[in-house]
Design a protein around this motif. Sequence first.
Motif, PDB file in Angstrom:
ATOM      1  N   CYS A 153       0.391  -1.096  -0.396  1.00 26.99           N
ATOM      2  CA  CYS A 153       0.294  -0.014   0.343  1.00 26.99           C
ATOM      3  C   CYS A 153       0.480   0.878   0.237  1.00 26.99           C
ATOM      4  O   CYS A 153       0.169   2.273   0.286  1.00 26.99           O
ATOM      5  N   GLN A 154       2.366   0.827   0.363  1.00 25.05           N
ATOM      6  CA  GLN A 154       2.609   2.712   0.244  1.00 25.05           C
ATOM      7  C   GLN A 154       3.387   2.325  -1.078  1.00 25.05           C
ATOM      8  O   GLN A 154       3.936   2.038  -1.497  1.00 25.05           O
ATOM      9  N   THR A 155       3.415   4.089  -1.351  1.00 26.00           N
ATOM     10  CA  THR A 155       4.125   4.556  -2.305  1.00 26.00           C
ATOM     11  C   THR A 155       6.092   4.758  -1.916  1.00 26.00           C
ATOM     12  O   THR A 155       6.102   5.003  -1.167  1.00 26.00           O
ATOM     13  N   PRO A 156       6.757   4.844  -3.100  1.00 22.99           N
ATOM     14  CA  PRO A 156       7.808   5.198  -2.780  1.00 22.99           C
ATOM     15  C   PRO A 156       7.955   6.349  -2.051  1.00 22.99           C
ATOM     16  O   PRO A 156       9.050   6.532  -1.219  1.00 22.99           O
ATOM     17  N   ASP A 157       6.951   7.011  -2.443  1.00 24.18           N
ATOM     18  CA  ASP A 157       7.630   8.344  -1.682  1.00 24.18           C
ATOM     19  C   ASP A 157       7.201   8.881  -0.113  1.00 24.18           C
ATOM     20  O   ASP A 157       7.698   9.179   0.554  1.00 24.18           O
ATOM     21  N   ASP A 158       6.122   7.581  -0.302  1.00 23.63           N
ATOM     22  CA  ASP A 158       6.019   7.591   1.630  1.00 23.63           C
ATOM     23  C   ASP A 158       7.125   6.545   2.304  1.00 23.63           C
ATOM     24  O   ASP A 158       6.937   7.146   3.401  1.00 23.63           O
ATOM     25  N   LYS A 159       7.593   6.052   1.400  1.00 19.35           N
ATOM     26  CA  LYS A 159       8.711   5.007   2.156  1.00 19.35           C
ATOM     27  C   LYS A 159       9.468   5.443   2.301  1.00 19.35           C
ATOM     28  O   LYS A 159       9.920   6.012   3.306  1.00 19.35           O
ATOM     29  N   VAL A 161       9.139   8.979   3.496  1.00 19.96           N
ATOM     30  CA  VAL A 161       9.376  10.273   3.763  1.00 19.96           C
ATOM     31  C   VAL A 161       9.047   9.163   5.716  1.00 19.96           C
ATOM     32  O   VAL A 161       9.838   9.833   6.325  1.00 19.96           O
ATOM     33  N   LYS A 162       9.169   7.867   5.539  1.00 19.70           N
ATOM     34  CA  LYS A 162       8.781   6.453   6.466  1.00 19.70           C
ATOM     35  C   LYS A 162      10.167   7.008   7.279  1.00 19.70           C
ATOM     36  O   LYS A 162      10.139   6.723   8.444  1.00 19.70           O
ATOM     37  N   ILE A 163      11.445   6.474   6.080  1.00 19.45           N
ATOM     38  CA  ILE A 163      12.421   6.492   6.531  1.00 19.45           C
ATOM     39  C   ILE A 163      13.021   7.880   7.475  1.00 19.45           C
ATOM     40  O   ILE A 163      13.841   7.721   7.956  1.00 19.45           O
ATOM     41  N   ARG A 164      12.602   8.460   6.692  1.00 14.94           N
ATOM     42  CA  ARG A 164      13.415  10.399   7.287  1.00 14.94           C
ATOM     43  C   ARG A 164      12.780  10.189   8.926  1.00 14.94           C
ATOM     44  O   ARG A 164      13.249  10.251   9.469  1.00 14.94           O
TER      45      ARG A 164
END
Length: 223
Positions: A153-159, A161-164
């Motif tokens: 369900c996550q997009t690359p941008d979501d990932k 943001v989560k990593i940051r």
Amino acid sequence: MNENNKATDDAEMVVESSSGKELTTNGVLEAEGHLNMEPYVGMEFESEEAAKAYYSTYATHLGFIMRVDAFRRSMRNGELVWRRLVCNKEGFSKSRQSQSGKRKCRAIREGCKAMIIVKKEQSGKWVVAKLVKEHNHPLIVKPVNTRKGAILCQTPDDKDVKIRELAAELQKERKRSAALQEQLDMVLIDMEDHSEQLSKNISDIVKSVKELESRKTVFQNGG
């Protein structure tokens, strides 16, 4: 003869009954690179297990259950070279009874044609050879609460943001840990200073007592 029944690499077909839930950890890890993607003809996987793990997760996300269906083995060396994965409502239900005479509870099959066929290429990779996406029944999407589903369900941008966010949280915890360590060091230093002062005070008391005893002895002798 259609593609489902056509021989592949001199292989023979065997029908296998399985819900597709018994997937190896390696298969899941190999499939993670595809979890954000819709299936398509020509899609490649590192192994058959990776293909099954991907399609199982895709099925859960879309709202149906995957069933591991037929496979073919090479008649030359017995190696698995072809696999069909279907919706669990593929085919039609048959009325079956157990030895006690009671009807067995099974998933109702409605002749759904949705499926995916993967075959092993000479390179060793497994490639999607045929795909049917359409279902003839309602799809039931369940809440996603697994790591695989969350990745889907996550997009690359979501990932990113989560990593940051996780990196910032880690940095904050490191600073907090460093501050606590500094406070602990200060407490230990204070304890050492207090211990030295206490030892000095005890030493002074012992010295004073000895002087008093010495004076008392001199006084008694002089008396």
